[in-house]
Design an enzyme around this catalytic site. Structure first.
Site, short mmCIF file in Angstrom:
data_model
loop_
_atom_site.label_atom_id
_atom_site.label_comp_id
_atom_site.label_asym_id
_atom_site.label_seq_id
_atom_site.Cartn_x
_atom_site.Cartn_y
_atom_site.Cartn_z
N ASP A 172 -28.67 -18.48 -0.53
CA ASP A 172 -27.74 -18.70 0.58
C ASP A 172 -26.62 -17.68 0.45
O ASP A 172 -26.24 -17.29 -0.66
CB ASP A 172 -27.17 -20.13 0.50
N CYS A 181 -28.44 -32.41 15.29
CA CYS A 181 -29.71 -31.99 15.90
C CYS A 181 -29.93 -32.40 17.35
O CYS A 181 -30.23 -31.55 18.19
CB CYS A 181 -30.86 -32.51 15.04
N LYS A 218 -24.00 -41.21 10.77
CA LYS A 218 -24.83 -42.37 10.43
C LYS A 218 -24.57 -42.71 8.97
O LYS A 218 -23.88 -41.96 8.28
CB LYS A 218 -26.31 -42.09 10.70
N1 LIG Z 1 -29.77 -31.06 8.97
C1 LIG Z 1 -30.95 -31.62 9.20
O1 LIG Z 1 -31.16 -32.80 8.89
C2 LIG Z 1 -32.08 -30.86 9.86
C3 LIG Z 1 -33.33 -31.48 10.03
C4 LIG Z 1 -34.36 -30.76 10.66
C5 LIG Z 1 -34.13 -29.46 11.09
N2 LIG Z 1 -32.90 -28.88 10.90
C6 LIG Z 1 -32.72 -27.51 11.33
O2 LIG Z 1 -32.57 -26.69 10.16
C7 LIG Z 1 -31.66 -25.60 10.40
C8 LIG Z 1 -30.54 -25.63 9.40
O3 LIG Z 1 -29.82 -26.84 9.55
P1 LIG Z 1 -28.73 -27.30 8.48
O4 LIG Z 1 -28.22 -28.60 8.91
O5 LIG Z 1 -29.29 -27.17 7.10
O6 LIG Z 1 -27.64 -26.16 8.69
P2 LIG Z 1 -26.42 -25.73 7.75
O7 LIG Z 1 -25.46 -25.00 8.60
O8 LIG Z 1 -25.97 -26.92 6.98
O9 LIG Z 1 -27.07 -24.72 6.68
C9 LIG Z 1 -27.53 -23.42 7.01
C10 LIG Z 1 -27.29 -22.52 5.79
O10 LIG Z 1 -27.82 -21.23 6.09
C11 LIG Z 1 -26.99 -20.27 5.43
N3 LIG Z 1 -27.21 -18.95 6.00
C12 LIG Z 1 -26.86 -18.49 7.23
N4 LIG Z 1 -27.29 -17.23 7.40
C13 LIG Z 1 -27.93 -16.87 6.25
C14 LIG Z 1 -28.59 -15.69 5.80
N5 LIG Z 1 -28.71 -14.61 6.60
N6 LIG Z 1 -29.12 -15.67 4.56
C15 LIG Z 1 -29.02 -16.75 3.75
N7 LIG Z 1 -28.41 -17.90 4.11
C16 LIG Z 1 -27.87 -17.96 5.35
C17 LIG Z 1 -25.59 -20.81 5.65
O11 LIG Z 1 -24.67 -20.26 4.73
C18 LIG Z 1 -25.82 -22.32 5.45
O12 LIG Z 1 -25.57 -22.71 4.11
C19 LIG Z 1 -31.21 -25.78 11.86
O13 LIG Z 1 -32.03 -25.01 12.69
C20 LIG Z 1 -31.45 -27.26 12.13
O14 LIG Z 1 -31.64 -27.53 13.49
C21 LIG Z 1 -31.88 -29.54 10.28
O1 LIG Z 2 -32.14 -46.64 17.33
C1 LIG Z 2 -31.33 -45.75 17.06
C2 LIG Z 2 -31.59 -44.74 16.11
C3 LIG Z 2 -30.63 -43.76 15.88
N1 LIG Z 2 -29.43 -43.79 16.54
C4 LIG Z 2 -28.43 -42.73 16.29
O2 LIG Z 2 -29.05 -41.47 16.47
C5 LIG Z 2 -28.41 -40.48 15.66
C6 LIG Z 2 -29.42 -39.65 14.90
O3 LIG Z 2 -30.04 -40.46 13.90
P1 LIG Z 2 -31.34 -39.98 13.10
O4 LIG Z 2 -32.34 -39.49 14.05
O5 LIG Z 2 -31.74 -41.08 12.21
O6 LIG Z 2 -30.74 -38.79 12.17
P2 LIG Z 2 -30.88 -37.19 12.23
O7 LIG Z 2 -30.62 -36.70 10.86
O8 LIG Z 2 -30.09 -36.65 13.36
O9 LIG Z 2 -32.46 -36.92 12.50
C7 LIG Z 2 -32.95 -36.46 13.76
O10 LIG Z 2 -32.78 -35.07 13.89
C8 LIG Z 2 -33.42 -34.32 12.84
C9 LIG Z 2 -33.04 -32.87 13.04
O11 LIG Z 2 -33.81 -32.22 13.99
C10 LIG Z 2 -34.93 -34.57 12.91
O12 LIG Z 2 -35.57 -33.82 11.89
C11 LIG Z 2 -35.20 -36.06 12.74
O13 LIG Z 2 -36.60 -36.30 12.86
C12 LIG Z 2 -34.44 -36.82 13.81
O14 LIG Z 2 -34.60 -38.23 13.62
C13 LIG Z 2 -27.43 -41.27 14.76
O15 LIG Z 2 -26.14 -41.13 15.30
C14 LIG Z 2 -27.92 -42.70 14.85
O16 LIG Z 2 -26.88 -43.63 14.66
C15 LIG Z 2 -29.16 -44.79 17.48
O17 LIG Z 2 -28.11 -44.79 18.09
N2 LIG Z 2 -30.13 -45.74 17.70
#
Ligand SMILES: NC(=O)c1ccc[n+]([C@@H]2O[C@H](COP(=O)([O-])OP(=O)(O)OC[C@H]3O[C@@H](n4cnc5c(N)ncnc54)[C@H](O)[C@@H]3O)[C@@H](O)[C@H]2O)c1
Ligand SMILES: O=c1ccn([C@@H]2O[C@H](COP(=O)(O)OP(=O)(O)O[C@H]3O[C@H](CO)[C@@H](O)[C@H](O)[C@H]3O)[C@@H](O)[C@H]2O)c(=O)[nH]1
Length: 386
Positions: free
Chosen positions: A17, A256, A319
């Site tokens: 990172d 997301c 959450k």
């Molecule tokens: N947070 C989740 O639960 C979740 C779940 C599913 C998908 N995603 C997807 O994953 C991606 C990342 O989400 P996140 O929540 O981890 O974001 P985040 O902002 O928390 O983390 C991204 C990281 O990438 C680093 N970064 C940026 N440019 C870089 C580079 N050129 N080289 C190396 N590192 C670099 C940043 O410093 C940061 O630490 C997004 O597209 C998001 O939609 C997130």
């Molecule tokens: O019945 C429900 C379920 C969830 N929530 C709300 O919805 C939001 C998102 O919750 P959740 O989906 O559990 O968490 P995320 O980490 O945002 O996960 C979503 O977004 C991620 C990033 O893309 C995906 O990978 C996951 O599959 C998808 O569930 C929160 O504010 C929850 O409180 C409600 O209000 N009602």
């Protein structure tokens, strides 16, 4: 990546990172994020086959497979501002991979990206590629925060999209073999690149749509005397509908759902599908309506003013079991109440006071900016001070 390291002891995983504080925290006893079970996994593998480093170029150069999980926030300015995904971080990562690579690589889109992103990434990687073969795969992440480890240990499915060429299929097989260490084969779905990219946006849109549907119903319940929990239970008992994701709430939050639906709306508009765009936009509109409806109800229940009234807010993250406050509905609710001059006492076991102060003074969409990376939890901060 930590779960891949845990489940595949034969594979060396280097997490890189550009953020020095983040990598420092990953290498310390206080991880930069709170996630149940994560610390255990990291401690089991760190220093064995899991490494955290800021030497991005060295590790990318050495890798056979590069997972790119950089942030893809909503654009705040320029074309598509407020809707389109900002691919700046992705583009710069792709250019760096092209620059430093000396051997063939599989580049995996882990970030959530607009459909057809792989086409643009392919162009960047193959332009001046010095004869190096890059295969792009789409392998979207479906974990939810707060249950990430559980979700990764037992995913409903792993989705891998790739080119329909022999090289593309070979790359899919290589990534499939990684997941096959712990995911049953029937749960690993393979598709073409565009289906995989779009499926991620579609899954989030469908999930958020269920929440907006039940929240819309909650307004009607309040107007008629029906009980939304009873309605939701009765509706969810239909096995064709199912009971999950039907909990009424103040509105969905998190980094997301809103970002990805806005992105979907923008993609529909760009493809000349305004009716489809409007259909999905409604999911966000109901979510915003639910948050303001909640504030209005609180104010109305206190003689139409909360001025100088002391209100306790328990829970600020989007959450439970996370310290993440990105797009938390608590921000809109608190701002709404503060706008009516309420005095708020806010508490969340995983969110620091500093972070709450920052969130209540920041502009919308600023959450995903790298300068405002997720805060450490108060427990972490306390441990650090000791
Ligand atoms: N947070 C989740 O639960 C979740 C779940 C599913 C998908 N995603 C997807 O994953 C991606 C990342 O989400 P996140 O929540 O981890 O974001 P985040 O902002 O928390 O983390 C991204 C990281 O990438 C680093 N970064 C940026 N440019 C870089 C580079 N050129 N080289 C190396 N590192 C670099 C940043 O410093 C940061 O630490 C997004 O597209 C998001 O939609 C997130
Ligand atoms: O019945 C429900 C379920 C969830 N929530 C709300 O919805 C939001 C998102 O919750 P959740 O989906 O559990 O968490 P995320 O980490 O945002 O996960 C979503 O977004 C991620 C990033 O893309 C995906 O990978 C996951 O599959 C998808 O569930 C929160 O504010 C929850 O409180 C409600 O209000 N009602």
């Amino acid at each position: 990546m930590a779960v891949i390291a845990l489940k595949c002891p034969d594979i060396e995983v280097a997490v890189v990172d550009i953020s020095v504080p983040r990598i420092t925290a990953w290498n310390s006893d206080q991880l930069p994020i709170y996630e149940p079970g994560l610390e255990d996994v990291v401690k089991q593998c760190r220093g064995k086959n899991l490494f955290f480093s800021t030497d991005v170029e060295k590790h990318v150069c050495e890798a056979d497979i590069v997972f790119v999980s950089v942030n893809t926030p909503t654009k705040t300015r320029g074309l598509g501002a407020g809707k389109a995904a900002d691919l700046t971080y992705w583009e710069s990562a792709a250019r760096m991979i092209a620059d430093v690579s000396k051997s063939d690589k599989i580049v995996v889109e882990k970030s959530t990206v607009p459909v057809k992103t792989a086409e643009a990434i392919e162009k960047i990687l193959t332009h001046n590629s010095k004869g190096i073969n890059f295969q792009i795969l789409s392998n979207p992440e479906f974990l939810a925060e707060g249950t990430a480890i559980e979700d990764l240990f037992k995913p409903d499915r792993v989705l891998i999209g790739g080119r329909e060429t022999p090289e593309g299929q070979k790359a899919i097989k290589m990534l499939k073999d990684v997941y096959a260490h712990w995911v049953p084969e029937e749960n690993i779905i393979t598709t073409n690149l565009w289906s995989a990219e779009l499926s991620k946006l579609a899954a989030n849109a469908f999930l958020a749509q269920r929440i907006s549907s039940v929240n819309a119903m909650s307004a009607l319940c309040e107007a008629t005397g029906a009980n939304v929990s009873e309605v939701s239970y009765a509706v969810g008992k239909d096995t064709r509908i199912g009971s999950k994701f039907l909990n009424p709430s103040v509105g969905f939050g998190g980094s997301c759902f809103q970002k990805d639906i806005l992105n979907l709306v923008y993609i529909c508009e760009c493809n000349g599908l305004p009716e489809v765009a409007e259909y999905w936009r409604q999911v966000i509109k109901i979510n915003d309506y639910q948050k303001s409806r909640f504030v209005n109800r609180v104010v109305a229940s206190m003689f139409n003013t909360v001025s100088n009234k002391k209100i306790a807010i328990l829970g600020f993250a989007f959450k439970k079991d996370t310290g993440d406050t990105r797009e938390t509905p608590a921000i809109d609710v608190c701002k709404g109440l503060l706008g009516d001059k309420a005095r708020l006492s806010i508490y969340d076991p995983q969110v620091t006071e500093d972070q709450i102060q920052r969130d209540l003074t920041m502009n919308k969409f600023d959450w995903d900016h790298p300068l405002h990376l997720q805060p450490m939890s108060p427990t972490t901060v306390k441990q650090e001070r000791c």
